[in-house]
Design an enzyme around this catalytic site. Structure first.
Site, PDB file in Angstrom:
ATOM      1  CE1 TYR A   9      -5.877   6.766  -0.192  1.00  0.00           C
ATOM      2  CE2 TYR A   9      -4.859   7.453   1.876  1.00  0.00           C
ATOM      3  CZ  TYR A   9      -5.437   6.478   1.091  1.00  0.00           C
ATOM      4  OH  TYR A   9      -5.579   5.207   1.595  1.00  0.00           O
ATOM      5  CG  HIS A  42      -4.863  -3.708   1.028  1.00  0.00           C
ATOM      6  ND1 HIS A  42      -4.223  -3.191  -0.069  1.00  0.00           N
ATOM      7  CD2 HIS A  42      -4.809  -2.738   1.989  1.00  0.00           C
ATOM      8  CE1 HIS A  42      -3.804  -1.963   0.203  1.00  0.00           C
ATOM      9  NE2 HIS A  42      -4.135  -1.674   1.436  1.00  0.00           N
ATOM     10  CG  ASP A  67      -2.033   1.037   1.131  1.00  0.00           C
ATOM     11  OD1 ASP A  67      -2.950   0.929   0.304  1.00  0.00           O
ATOM     12  OD2 ASP A  67      -1.919   1.999   1.905  1.00  0.00           O
TER      13      ASP A  67
END
Length: 379
Positions: A302, A355, A184
């Site tokens: 982000y 994930h 991630d």
């Protein structure tokens, strides 16, 4: 001379004050569950967490979950803190007594934390005594995440800043070269560190954005994985847009209520896992975010990841790179596509796993890392 714990590695013990525990419990008890709706009755995840899951999990968090027991488990590992660029960097470290031990930094993502790697650390401790451990294992809380403090409030903080701090951490610990592992957000940090610092001599990741070349034959597992990913990119990325473009709003909202934070993060553990982690793990992770007020500090990546023009592709990675394919990863990497991204020296493929690979399949995950190290590390 055998490697010893460096003087900069100041031991740290996690101990949330009773006052904070009392406040959390009071806020959670008073938090009101939203009204019954048709969408909230669907338990297949298509509309997010169900109302019943939130009711049941709130009750468990209040009446059965034992934070102090989880705290004790975390403290059973060697925890440290050090200051780099005014960031208090927390990390767990297993330092080897072997002079030729290989340093590896393991980096988590969002909404995870260092606790993702605790099952892996337990396996390592069971497998290797300190005198035989072939590696120095460093597991930090990323800058801004849970037990590591965040960047300054008078300027922006970026992935490049975090990569620089984590590279400095490895150098401060005495490692002139090391390998980076990430999933991630951690995968983007590992890539940045490999591009930016000579000290990072190789990387292993579990997530990388790469479309498979046309004409490549795919297995059914790969086809299914890409289908799930395509659906997720249409229906599952609204949270990321909020993080990227309205971080102040969502940060303030989720810092006001532990129940709200439970719904927001709990949804991701339910949706993004192949085998759902235990409720205790989910709640430990969310409790860390709550007690440290870490959520608003953790979503800075982000802004970069969702605002970089697609034509600005990262350069080819010429350092040794390893990749592990887990079919329930959000963006699963196909070997033929990864080979276009960098110097792929190891590719591990699995029939299950999502994930949170280090948490879901710690044995398989670390086995891949060990195989990667065999071909990537050059004395």
């Amino acid at each position: 001379m055998a490697f010893s714990v460096p003087s900069c590695a100041k031991p740290y013990t996690l101990d949330i004050p009773d006052k904070d525990m009392s406040e959390w419990k009071q806020l959670l008890e008073l938090a009101k569950i939203g009204p019954d709706t048709w969408e909230g009755r669907q338990d297949d995840g298509r509309f997010g967490v169900s109302r019943q899951w939130l009711i049941d999990t709130k009750d468990y968090w209040l009446n059965k979950y034992d934070w102090r027991a989880q705290e004790k488990d975390i403290n059973s590992f060697p925890n440290y803190k050090t200051n780099i660029e005014d960031i208090d960097v927390h990390y767990i470290a297993l330092f080897s007594d072997k002079e030729d031990a290989i340093p590896i930094i393991f980096m988590h993502g969002w909404p995870g934390s260092f606790v993702e790697f605790l099952p892996m650390l337990k396996l390592i401790c069971d497998k290797y005594p300190a005198k035989d451990l072939p590696y120095h294992i460093i597991v930090p809380s990323l800058p801004g995440y849970t037990l590591s403090s965040g960047g300054p409030v008078d300027r922006d903080w970026t992935l490049a800043d975090s990569a620089r701090v984590l590279d400095s951490l490895m150098k401060k610990l005495g490692f002139s070269k090391y390998l980076a592992q990430g999933g991630d957000v951690g995968s983007f940090l590992a890539t940045t560190m490999a591009h930016s610092f000579d000290s990072c001599v190789g990387l292993h990741v579990t997530l990388i954005s790469a479309d498979p070349p046309e004409g490549v034959a795919l297995t059914q597992t790969e086809k299914d994985a890409l289908g799930r990913s395509a659906k997720w990119q249409v229906t599952g990325t609204a949270y990321a847009q909020e993080h990227a473009w309205r971080p102040s709003t969502i940060g303030l909202v989720l810092s006001s209520s532990p129940l709200a934070l439970l719904a927001w993060i709990g949804e991701k553990f339910l949706e993004w896992s192949d085998t759902t982690p235990s409720l205790d793990h989910i709640l430990t992770n969310i409790s860390l975010y709550w007690f440290t007020q870490g959520f608003p500090r953790s979503i800075y990546p982000y802004r970069v990841l969702f605002s970089t023009p697609p034509e600005q592709k990262p350069p080819f990675i010429d350092k040794p790179m390893g990749f592990s394919f887990f079919p329930y990863e959000l963006i699963p990497g196909i070997k033929a596509a990864i080979e276009k991204k960098g110097n792929l020296v190891f590719y591990g493929s699995h029939d299950k796993g999502g994930h949170f690979a280090a948490l879901e399949l710690p044995k398989e995950f670390f086995g891949d890392v060990e195989e990667f190290v065999k071909v990537a590390w050059k004395v």
